[in-house]
Design an enzyme around this catalytic site. Sequence first.
Site, short mmCIF file in Angstrom:
data_model
loop_
_atom_site.label_atom_id
_atom_site.label_comp_id
_atom_site.label_asym_id
_atom_site.label_seq_id
_atom_site.Cartn_x
_atom_site.Cartn_y
_atom_site.Cartn_z
N ASN A 151 41.99 36.09 44.44
CA ASN A 151 41.71 36.10 45.88
C ASN A 151 40.54 35.14 46.11
O ASN A 151 39.41 35.45 45.76
CB ASN A 151 41.34 37.54 46.28
CG ASN A 151 40.78 37.63 47.69
OD1 ASN A 151 40.88 36.70 48.48
ND2 ASN A 151 40.19 38.79 48.01
N TRP A 152 40.87 34.00 46.70
CA TRP A 152 39.83 32.98 46.89
C TRP A 152 38.91 33.29 48.07
O TRP A 152 37.91 32.58 48.26
CB TRP A 152 40.48 31.60 47.06
CG TRP A 152 40.77 30.92 45.77
CD1 TRP A 152 40.88 31.51 44.54
CD2 TRP A 152 40.98 29.52 45.56
NE1 TRP A 152 41.15 30.57 43.58
CE2 TRP A 152 41.21 29.33 44.18
CE3 TRP A 152 41.00 28.41 46.40
CZ2 TRP A 152 41.45 28.06 43.63
CZ3 TRP A 152 41.24 27.15 45.86
CH2 TRP A 152 41.46 26.99 44.48
N LYS A 153 39.29 34.29 48.88
CA LYS A 153 38.47 34.64 50.06
C LYS A 153 38.24 33.37 50.90
O LYS A 153 39.12 32.53 50.97
CB LYS A 153 37.17 35.31 49.62
CG LYS A 153 37.44 36.46 48.65
CD LYS A 153 36.25 37.32 48.36
CE LYS A 153 36.67 38.44 47.41
NZ LYS A 153 35.59 39.37 47.10
N HIS B 186 41.86 44.70 52.32
CA HIS B 186 40.72 44.40 51.44
C HIS B 186 39.45 45.00 52.06
O HIS B 186 39.29 44.99 53.29
CB HIS B 186 40.58 42.89 51.26
CG HIS B 186 39.59 42.54 50.20
ND1 HIS B 186 38.23 42.57 50.43
CD2 HIS B 186 39.74 42.19 48.89
CE1 HIS B 186 37.60 42.25 49.30
NE2 HIS B 186 38.50 42.01 48.36
N GLU C 182 36.60 43.92 52.42
CA GLU C 182 35.85 43.00 53.31
C GLU C 182 36.47 42.97 54.70
O GLU C 182 35.76 42.82 55.70
CB GLU C 182 35.78 41.60 52.67
CG GLU C 182 34.78 41.59 51.52
CD GLU C 182 35.08 40.61 50.41
OE1 GLU C 182 35.87 39.67 50.62
OE2 GLU C 182 34.50 40.78 49.32
N GLU D 72 39.58 48.71 44.14
CA GLU D 72 38.39 47.84 44.05
C GLU D 72 37.17 48.58 44.57
O GLU D 72 36.97 48.67 45.79
CB GLU D 72 38.59 46.58 44.90
CG GLU D 72 39.79 45.75 44.51
CD GLU D 72 39.66 44.34 45.05
OE1 GLU D 72 39.59 43.43 44.23
OE2 GLU D 72 39.60 44.16 46.28
N GLY E 46 31.87 41.32 43.60
CA GLY E 46 30.92 40.21 43.69
C GLY E 46 29.52 40.54 43.21
O GLY E 46 28.58 39.78 43.44
N SER F 86 34.40 42.30 40.04
CA SER F 86 33.67 41.65 38.94
C SER F 86 34.48 41.55 37.65
O SER F 86 33.91 41.66 36.56
CB SER F 86 32.34 42.36 38.71
OG SER F 86 31.50 42.23 39.85
N GLY G 115 38.24 38.00 42.40
CA GLY G 115 37.63 37.16 43.42
C GLY G 115 36.98 35.94 42.78
O GLY G 115 37.64 34.96 42.43
N GLY G 116 35.66 36.01 42.62
CA GLY G 116 34.87 34.87 42.15
C GLY G 116 35.44 34.15 40.93
O GLY G 116 35.50 32.90 40.91
P1 PGA Z 1 35.08 39.73 42.63
O1 PGA Z 1 35.98 40.13 43.91
O2 PGA Z 1 36.03 39.51 41.49
O3 PGA Z 1 34.36 38.48 43.05
O4 PGA Z 1 34.17 40.89 42.38
C1 PGA Z 1 37.09 40.96 43.77
C2 PGA Z 1 37.81 41.11 45.09
O5 PGA Z 1 37.16 41.31 46.12
O6 PGA Z 1 39.07 41.05 45.12
#
Ligand code: PGA
Length: 252
Positions: free
Chosen positions: A10-12, A97, A99, A168, A174, A214, A235-236
């Site tokens: 997930n590149w957000k 998600h 966020e 998650e 993150g 993470s 994510g990251g």
């Molecule tokens: P992260 O994000 O791997 O950067 O912790 C995970 C996500 O929100 O899908």
Amino acid sequence: MAPRALVAGNWKMNGVKSSVSELKSLIDLLDNEAAPNCDVLLCPPATLIGSFVEVANGKAVNIGAQDCHVNVSGAHTGDISAAMIRDIEATHIIVGHSERRADHFETSELVRNKAEAVHKQGLAAIVCVGETEAQRKAGDTIKVVVEDQLLKSLPENALPENTIVAYEPVWAIGTGLTPTIEDVAEVHKSIRSALVERFGNEVGNGFAILYGGSVKPGNAKELMSADNVNGALVGGASLKAVDFNGIIDAYR
Ligand code: PGA
């Protein structure tokens, strides 16, 4: 049938036109290394989905979206529908998600409607759930994740073919923090039990349940080895092909 594992990125809100070089590097790595025993998916921002689909055509990586509107079309400035995402040949859409739940006040009911919109287009929904740090400290993790979020966010007719669950923990996203393997296994077991109770043994055991928060090359193998963990939502560490491939290594 045992769930097919999925490693999804997930590149957000990250990535510009030139970032296609990372997708190309990932494709090279997938072409040149042993095929993993999992599916691979990348969800770039909406601006890049079309070009990523073209580059990934015929390759071992699928392209998805990070959100969609519940309607097919209409007066919803700035929104994108599941039909539009299908039209550009993406295969999956992340819904709910944390966020989006936080930034856009998305409720589990809205998330369920979005998942239904995804299914109507013949695409797969990745339905996200997860507790905050305060909820975990209060001992409310299972109630929040299973009762308040999962059961209310899943459409009645969800199937393993069109629905993937992603657990998650919000406090792990993150932050570099991850739950212990025991904690991950405990939540995933509760999710599995709820799925079996709701959909019956065969269907309930067929859903893939991803862990996210993470995930990195250094911890992926251990996290992916927990019971009822059928992949990762990353994510990251999905932004760089080498790191993402290092996570996919957990399935080689
Ligand atoms: P992260 O994000 O791997 O950067 O912790 C995970 C996500 O929100 O899908």
